[in-house]
Design a protein around this motif. Structure first.
Motif, short mmCIF file in Angstrom:
data_model
loop_
_atom_site.label_atom_id
_atom_site.label_comp_id
_atom_site.label_asym_id
_atom_site.label_seq_id
_atom_site.Cartn_x
_atom_site.Cartn_y
_atom_site.Cartn_z
N ILE A 121 -1.01 -4.68 4.50
CA ILE A 121 0.35 -5.15 4.83
C ILE A 121 1.35 -4.60 3.82
O ILE A 121 2.44 -4.16 4.18
CB ILE A 121 0.40 -6.68 4.87
N PHE A 122 0.97 -4.62 2.55
CA PHE A 122 1.86 -4.17 1.48
C PHE A 122 2.31 -2.73 1.68
O PHE A 122 3.48 -2.39 1.48
CB PHE A 122 1.14 -4.34 0.14
N VAL A 123 1.39 -1.84 2.08
CA VAL A 123 1.73 -0.42 2.22
C VAL A 123 2.21 -0.05 3.62
O VAL A 123 2.61 1.10 3.85
CB VAL A 123 0.54 0.49 1.83
N SER A 124 2.19 -0.99 4.55
CA SER A 124 2.56 -0.66 5.93
C SER A 124 3.98 -0.09 6.06
O SER A 124 4.20 0.86 6.83
CB SER A 124 2.38 -1.88 6.85
N PRO A 125 5.00 -0.61 5.31
CA PRO A 125 6.32 0.02 5.39
C PRO A 125 6.32 1.46 4.88
O PRO A 125 7.08 2.29 5.37
CB PRO A 125 7.20 -0.87 4.51
N MET A 126 5.48 1.77 3.91
CA MET A 126 5.39 3.14 3.40
C MET A 126 4.85 4.08 4.47
O MET A 126 5.32 5.21 4.62
CB MET A 126 4.49 3.18 2.15
N ILE A 127 3.85 3.59 5.20
CA ILE A 127 3.29 4.38 6.31
C ILE A 127 4.36 4.60 7.38
O ILE A 127 4.54 5.71 7.90
CB ILE A 127 2.06 3.68 6.91
N LEU A 128 5.07 3.53 7.71
CA LEU A 128 6.11 3.61 8.74
C LEU A 128 7.21 4.59 8.34
O LEU A 128 7.63 5.43 9.16
CB LEU A 128 6.70 2.22 8.98
N ILE A 129 7.67 4.51 7.10
CA ILE A 129 8.73 5.40 6.62
C ILE A 129 8.27 6.86 6.67
O ILE A 129 9.00 7.75 7.10
CB ILE A 129 9.15 5.02 5.19
N THR A 130 7.03 7.11 6.26
CA THR A 130 6.48 8.48 6.30
C THR A 130 6.49 9.03 7.71
O THR A 130 6.91 10.17 7.95
CB THR A 130 5.05 8.50 5.74
N LEU A 131 6.04 8.23 8.67
CA LEU A 131 5.99 8.68 10.06
C LEU A 131 7.39 8.87 10.64
O LEU A 131 7.64 9.84 11.38
CB LEU A 131 5.20 7.68 10.90
N LEU A 132 8.30 7.97 10.30
CA LEU A 132 9.68 8.09 10.79
C LEU A 132 10.32 9.39 10.31
O LEU A 132 10.96 10.11 11.09
CB LEU A 132 10.52 6.89 10.33
N VAL A 133 10.13 9.69 9.03
CA VAL A 133 10.71 10.92 8.47
C VAL A 133 10.05 12.15 9.09
O VAL A 133 10.72 13.13 9.44
CB VAL A 133 10.56 10.93 6.94
#
Length: 211
Positions: free
Chosen positions: A163-175
């Motif tokens: 859960i902690f790293v999920s926003p990092m994964i999301l941001i990477t994919l969005l970019v």
């Protein structure tokens, strides 16, 4: 340890404004080279943060477990203080002074490292340094999660960190798929007060549940 408590504490860590800003800045630099570099850098950044926090968690738990019978009151007080700080930030926000942000004095160093990024492999030492800077000022939810367990629950620990790293994964994919890192930073700056408010409410709910 309850799954609901774990989820709420992990969400507080996940919406960390500092990590969002640092990763967006890193991806913006790598994106000037190629989307592939941005994708690799974002993945390496996320994996490194995950591993570092896993190691920190094992070390912190080994210490906290020795005082398990006495640490609960400390954790309740810690959660109360963190909740008050986060909610207060919504009404009177000051950058770098709240519990889940990197201190202002450390930010130029992080920005300098990002600006000198030449290839995506730099994401690894950057993530290591960021985790060292960030842990002392953002460890409240993580310490609470670890301190409430007499013996480590590996499933919950990995769930928390995912859960902690999920926003990092999301941001990477969005970019990678074309979303501007600058837009992410703009969104973060626009909603930073609300992020602190949400964090404060989640911490307060955990506190009330434990009481």
């Amino acid at each position: 340890m309850d799954l609901v408590i774990t989820t709420k504490l992990a969400l507080v860590d996940a919406i960390n404004p500092c990590v969002l800003a640092i990763q967006a800045s890193l991806l913006a630099v790598l994106l000037t080279k190629s989307r592939r570099d941005a994708l690799i850098g974002g993945i390496l950044f996320t994996i490194t943060i995950f591993i570092m926090y896993l190691l920190y968690g094992l070390i912190l738990h080994s210490i906290l477990s020795m005082f398990y019978d006495y640490v609960r009151i400390f954790l309740l007080v810690l959660l109360l203080v963190l909740a008050i700080l986060e909610i207060a930030a919504y009404f009177n926000y000051k950058p770098g002074l709240i519990s889940i942000e990197m201190p202002i004095k450390l930010r130029p160093l992080a920005n300098q490292l990002i600006e000198n990024t030449k290839n995506p492999l730099i994401a690894i030492p950057l993530a290591i340094l960021l985790s060292l800077f960030l842990l002392p000022c953002s460890s409240g939810p993580y310490v609470s999660f670890l301190g409430l367990q007499k013996t480590i629950d590996w499933v919950l620990l990995l769930y928390y960190l995912t859960i902690f790293v999920s926003p990092m994964i999301l941001i990477t994919l969005l970019v990678y798929y074309g979303f501007s890192p600058e837009k992410i930073k703009e969104w973060r700056d626009k909603h930073i007060r609300e992020l602190h408010l949400v964090a404060g409410i989640l911490l307060l709910l955990v506190l009330l549940y434990l009481i």
